[in-house]
Scaffold this motif. Structure first.
Motif, PDB file in Angstrom:
ATOM      1  N   GLY A 390      23.307  43.513  18.013  1.00 52.81           N
ATOM      2  CA  GLY A 390      23.228  42.635  19.170  1.00 52.81           C
ATOM      3  C   GLY A 390      22.423  41.368  18.905  1.00 52.81           C
ATOM      4  O   GLY A 390      22.001  41.086  17.782  1.00 52.81           O
ATOM      5  N   PHE A 391      22.191  40.618  19.974  1.00 47.80           N
ATOM      6  CA  PHE A 391      21.578  39.300  19.873  1.00 47.80           C
ATOM      7  C   PHE A 391      20.296  39.217  20.697  1.00 47.80           C
ATOM      8  O   PHE A 391      20.127  39.924  21.689  1.00 47.80           O
ATOM      9  CB  PHE A 391      22.561  38.226  20.355  1.00 47.80           C
ATOM     10  N   LEU A 392      19.426  38.313  20.263  1.00 47.07           N
ATOM     11  CA  LEU A 392      18.192  38.017  20.991  1.00 47.07           C
ATOM     12  C   LEU A 392      18.154  36.519  21.240  1.00 47.07           C
ATOM     13  O   LEU A 392      18.358  35.731  20.325  1.00 47.07           O
ATOM     14  CB  LEU A 392      16.970  38.433  20.167  1.00 47.07           C
ATOM     15  N   SER A 393      17.892  36.119  22.465  1.00 50.43           N
ATOM     16  CA  SER A 393      17.767  34.697  22.784  1.00 50.43           C
ATOM     17  C   SER A 393      16.584  34.500  23.726  1.00 50.43           C
ATOM     18  O   SER A 393      16.023  35.461  24.249  1.00 50.43           O
ATOM     19  CB  SER A 393      19.055  34.165  23.422  1.00 50.43           C
ATOM     20  N   LEU A 433      11.824  42.869  14.511  1.00 49.78           N
ATOM     21  CA  LEU A 433      11.403  44.195  14.980  1.00 49.78           C
ATOM     22  C   LEU A 433      12.568  44.953  15.604  1.00 49.78           C
ATOM     23  O   LEU A 433      12.687  46.173  15.436  1.00 49.78           O
ATOM     24  CB  LEU A 433      10.282  44.052  16.010  1.00 49.78           C
ATOM     25  N   LEU A 434      13.397  44.242  16.334  1.00 49.17           N
ATOM     26  CA  LEU A 434      14.486  44.885  17.073  1.00 49.17           C
ATOM     27  C   LEU A 434      15.798  44.892  16.304  1.00 49.17           C
ATOM     28  O   LEU A 434      16.812  45.373  16.831  1.00 49.17           O
ATOM     29  CB  LEU A 434      14.675  44.184  18.424  1.00 49.17           C
ATOM     30  N   ASN A 435      15.780  44.352  15.078  1.00 47.49           N
ATOM     31  CA  ASN A 435      16.989  44.282  14.248  1.00 47.49           C
ATOM     32  C   ASN A 435      18.129  43.571  14.962  1.00 47.49           C
ATOM     33  O   ASN A 435      19.277  44.019  14.942  1.00 47.49           O
ATOM     34  CB  ASN A 435      17.432  45.693  13.810  1.00 47.49           C
ATOM     35  N   ARG A 436      17.782  42.472  15.587  1.00 51.11           N
ATOM     36  CA  ARG A 436      18.762  41.672  16.301  1.00 51.11           C
ATOM     37  C   ARG A 436      18.963  40.312  15.643  1.00 51.11           C
ATOM     38  O   ARG A 436      18.094  39.824  14.925  1.00 51.11           O
ATOM     39  CB  ARG A 436      18.359  41.492  17.772  1.00 51.11           C
ATOM     40  N   THR A 437      20.099  39.709  15.918  1.00 49.78           N
ATOM     41  CA  THR A 437      20.409  38.359  15.456  1.00 49.78           C
ATOM     42  C   THR A 437      19.834  37.369  16.450  1.00 49.78           C
ATOM     43  O   THR A 437      20.084  37.475  17.655  1.00 49.78           O
ATOM     44  CB  THR A 437      21.931  38.167  15.331  1.00 49.78           C
ATOM     45  N   LEU A 438      19.059  36.413  15.952  1.00 49.59           N
ATOM     46  CA  LEU A 438      18.398  35.450  16.824  1.00 49.59           C
ATOM     47  C   LEU A 438      19.320  34.276  17.136  1.00 49.59           C
ATOM     48  O   LEU A 438      19.818  33.609  16.232  1.00 49.59           O
ATOM     49  CB  LEU A 438      17.118  34.932  16.166  1.00 49.59           C
ATOM     50  N   VAL A 439      19.518  34.030  18.412  1.00 50.04           N
ATOM     51  CA  VAL A 439      20.217  32.819  18.853  1.00 50.04           C
ATOM     52  C   VAL A 439      19.168  31.716  18.963  1.00 50.04           C
ATOM     53  O   VAL A 439      18.266  31.796  19.802  1.00 50.04           O
ATOM     54  CB  VAL A 439      20.922  33.039  20.205  1.00 50.04           C
ATOM     55  N   MET A 440      19.282  30.724  18.097  1.00 52.17           N
ATOM     56  CA  MET A 440      18.287  29.661  18.082  1.00 52.17           C
ATOM     57  C   MET A 440      18.333  28.868  19.387  1.00 52.17           C
ATOM     58  O   MET A 440      19.414  28.685  19.985  1.00 52.17           O
ATOM     59  CB  MET A 440      18.523  28.729  16.900  1.00 52.17           C
ATOM     60  N   SER A 491      13.053  42.093   5.460  1.00 57.03           N
ATOM     61  CA  SER A 491      14.470  42.123   5.835  1.00 57.03           C
ATOM     62  C   SER A 491      14.949  40.760   6.309  1.00 57.03           C
ATOM     63  O   SER A 491      14.204  40.007   6.936  1.00 57.03           O
ATOM     64  CB  SER A 491      14.699  43.156   6.941  1.00 57.03           C
ATOM     65  N   ALA A 492      16.210  40.482   6.000  1.00 57.73           N
ATOM     66  CA  ALA A 492      16.816  39.227   6.452  1.00 57.73           C
ATOM     67  C   ALA A 492      16.912  39.209   7.971  1.00 57.73           C
ATOM     68  O   ALA A 492      17.028  40.257   8.623  1.00 57.73           O
ATOM     69  CB  ALA A 492      18.201  39.064   5.831  1.00 57.73           C
ATOM     70  N   ILE A 493      16.840  38.005   8.537  1.00 57.31           N
ATOM     71  CA  ILE A 493      16.973  37.823   9.981  1.00 57.31           C
ATOM     72  C   ILE A 493      18.125  36.854  10.215  1.00 57.31           C
ATOM     73  O   ILE A 493      18.031  35.679   9.890  1.00 57.31           O
ATOM     74  CB  ILE A 493      15.679  37.260  10.607  1.00 57.31           C
ATOM     75  N   SER A 494      19.206  37.372  10.738  1.00 51.90           N
ATOM     76  CA  SER A 494      20.379  36.532  10.971  1.00 51.90           C
ATOM     77  C   SER A 494      20.145  35.608  12.162  1.00 51.90           C
ATOM     78  O   SER A 494      19.364  35.926  13.067  1.00 51.90           O
ATOM     79  CB  SER A 494      21.616  37.396  11.220  1.00 51.90           C
TER      80      SER A 494
END
Length: 633
Positions: A390-393, A433-440, A491-494
């Motif tokens: 999922g995503f984080l914004s 921490l949450l293993n989410r993809t960051l929406v810039m 870990s990579a952060i998408s």
């Protein structure tokens, strides 16, 4: 010219991380700097959707094979496609799975192939290798969506040729045997690709067709063919790197004010004697000296003579040998990376852009791709819009004083950027921490970024202050997307672009799976470190929460596609796992780039610092000594 020399000096002085930034850009630009610099600072410059499948055509040719009239209009032939051929198949119609790949020789570029594809005597061409497959598909889909089908794609390697064929893209073999990887701007292989363009032009023009030649790092936003047809007397219509407006409507650029380099990423050739002569001399020049950049060679030849005007109205003028009739496409609607992404010139002038070319950017191929994604004009596969985890914004919540108050200078620019950087740093931490993809988030700047010294924005340009700036103005996009060793950087952060959640391609199942997180003061009503929502889709969550709190609470929401925070201000207290924190810090320090460049100081760049707030008295200033000239790590 001094600003461009500074850029070269900075490339030499910078550390390895930033050598790439300059080396891949400055090498090719320095030689054409006179044109760009004069455009910026010369007195004259500063004062002022359905897919069409009807693409069968058989245009008449003159006996000598050279185009002489603007009235050569083609008509459908009605000829049917042959089984297994590379001709006449409707665009993006995938060949039957039971069919076989046609022999390689059937993909040769021939006059017959061009005739079958051309419409109204015009053929549109781009080319590339497999590394640019996604750019090429984006280019194709935009034309197809505009109802334009008279185009061909040149494949520089067989891997691309086969991939495009099986996607239903009209393709021909360039016989280049090019590497399938990204060759890098300014590299020897990059220059070889430029020579392929010149050879391609020289191959197609004698067929007697008009040729709209394009780079793959641009997209068509509006059908350009009616616009080009407005100027039938022009031998060549070219785009440019002009950043100061010369006209305020959709006329051709004013050639007397357009001092910037002509950009060969978008230019239209008619098969006239004058154009064919120029193409041959250009080819001979490049083949005689492999150090000449193709665009510089074109500019050198064309600018042997500039003027007079062909007439009083069209904007076309004589160039090259005095017989070539040249027109410059308007900078506001045949957009560069600066006039589109920084100035939004077309928007301010209330015009509709025809094209977007990803020049004036700082992140290599990754930066170009992200810019097109920011503009929501890049076509990604469905999985891009529904990433695992999922995503984080978050909403950036910038104070009005930082954005609008006071003068636009170094101090106010860096205060604004640093405020945003700190929030983005927290968002990266939570995403990891949450293993989410960051929406810039959208990124706001007060000052422009270039390769040379300037007063903040380019004089005479339409750059507004503040402006919504591309991510690569501040962040090292190519580094963020690079696979860094996990043992050193964690870990990579998408990431996804700031416009991601507004993209029409975002699937409904993502839009429908959403949690709003409202930061609150712990102990106040409904503000507790628990997974109990105040109402469906809303969670009130304490500020300054720890690593353990985040993991515990949000483990209950791992199936939610989008988690959006109301702010990142004081959202995260910090890591408990110090080893993890150290790796995270190593990664973050490499994510930010430079601002360039202050005037009357060498070097003139200033390094952004992801951890600026940990250094009391930090102020934006360029390095004073060679020992100081390094990123903050």
């Amino acid at each position: 010219m001094g600003g461009w020399r500074n850029a070269v000096q900075e490339a030499a002085a910078s550390k390895p991380l930033f050598v790439t930034i300059y080396a891949t850009v400055v090498v090719g630009i320095v030689a054409s700097s006179f044109y760009v610099f004069s455009a910026i600072y010369s007195p004259s410059a500063s004062t002022t959707q359905s897919i069409s499948t009807s693409w069968l055509s058989s245009p008449p040719l003159s006996q000598d094979g050279v185009y002489h009239s603007s009235n050569n209009i083609s008509h459908p032939t009605g000829k049917a496609s042959q089984p297994g051929s590379n001709q006449l198949r409707p665009i993006l119609e995938v060949p039957p799975s039971t069919s076989k790949m046609p022999p390689l020789e059937s993909f040769r570029l021939t006059k017959e192939l061009v005739r079958e594809r051309a419409k109204d005597n015009v053929i549109i061409v781009t080319f590339g290798n497999f590394a640019f497959m996604d750019f090429i598909i984006t280019w194709v889909k935009h034309l197809a969506d505009l109802g334009v089908s008279n185009f061909l794609v040149g494949a520089m390697d067989t891997k691309l040729l086969e991939a495009l064929y099986w996607k239903g893209v009209p393709v021909f073999d360039m016989g280049s045997h090019m590497s399938t990887i990204d060759v890098g701007w300014g590299s020897p292989t990059f220059h070889k690709m430029g020579r392929e363009k010149v050879l391609l032009i020289n191959s197609i023009l004698p067929f007697g067709y008009e040729l709209l030649m394009c780079d793959t790092d641009m997209v068509w936003l509006k059908n350009p063919l009616p616009y080009l047809a407005r100027y039938p007397d022009a031998d060549i219509l070219t785009s440019s790197d002009q950043v100061v407006p010369t006209v305020v409507d959709d006329r051709l650029a004013d050639w007397k004010q357009a001092g910037a380099a002509y950009n060969i990423g978008i230019f239209h050739w008619r098969p006239t004697e004058a154009a064919i002569k120029l193409a041959k001399e250009w080819k001979d020049m490049l083949l005689s000296d492999d150090k000449i950049w193709d665009q510089n060679g074109f500019n050198e030849l064309v600018r042997k003579q500039t003027g007079p005007a062909v007439d009083d109205d069209s904007g076309i003028f004589y160039a090259f040998d005095g017989n070539l009739k040249l027109g410059i496409l308007p900078e506001s609607i045949f957009c560069s990376g600066h006039t589109y992404f920084v100035q939004a010139m077309y928007e301010q002038l209330r015009l509709e852009p025809y094209a977007l070319h990803t020049t004036f950017q700082y992140g290599g191929t990754e930066g170009k791709r992200l810019r097109l994604r920011e503009a929501m004009v890049f076509y990604d596969p469905p999985e891009y819009y529904d990433a695992p985890g999922g995503f984080l914004s978050f909403k950036p919540s910038i104070p009005k004083s930082l954005l609008l108050d006071g003068e636009h200078n170094l101090e106010s620019h860096f205060s604004l950027i640093n405020y945003q950087i700190k929030q983005i740093r927290s968002a990266f931490a939570i995403a990891s921490l949450l293993n989410r993809t960051l929406v810039m988030p959208p990124l706001w700047c007060r000052l422009d970024r270039l390769w040379f010294s300037h007063p903040g924005v380019l004089e005479g340009s339409m750059t507004r202050q503040p402006f919504l700036c591309p991510l690569d103005h501040v962040f090292e996009v190519n580094v963020i997307l690079k696979d860094l060793p996990e043992e050193e950087f964690g870990s990579a952060i998408s990431i996804r672009e700031y416009s991601f959640l507004n993209n029409p391609l975002l699937p409904q199942q993502v839009k429908d799976s959403w949690l709003d997180v409202q930061l609150c003061q712990e102990g106040t009503d409904d503000c507790h470190a628990s997974s109990n929502t105040s109402r469906p889709g809303l969670l009130r969550f304490p500020r300054n929460s720890t690593e353990e709190t985040f993991k515990t609470v949000f483990s209950s929401f791992k199936d939610v596609k989008v988690i959006q925070f109301s702010s990142m201000q004081n959202a995260f207290l910090g890591f408990t796992d110090k080893a993890r924190e150290e790796k995270f810090r190593n990664r973050m320090k490499r994510y930010v780039g430079i601002w360039c460049c202050v005037e009357k100081h060498t070097p003139g760049h200033i390094y952004y610092d992801m951890y600026w707030d940990e250094k009391p008295g930090w102020k934006p200033a360029p390095p004073e000594t060679p020992e100081e000239d390094h990123p903050p790590f």
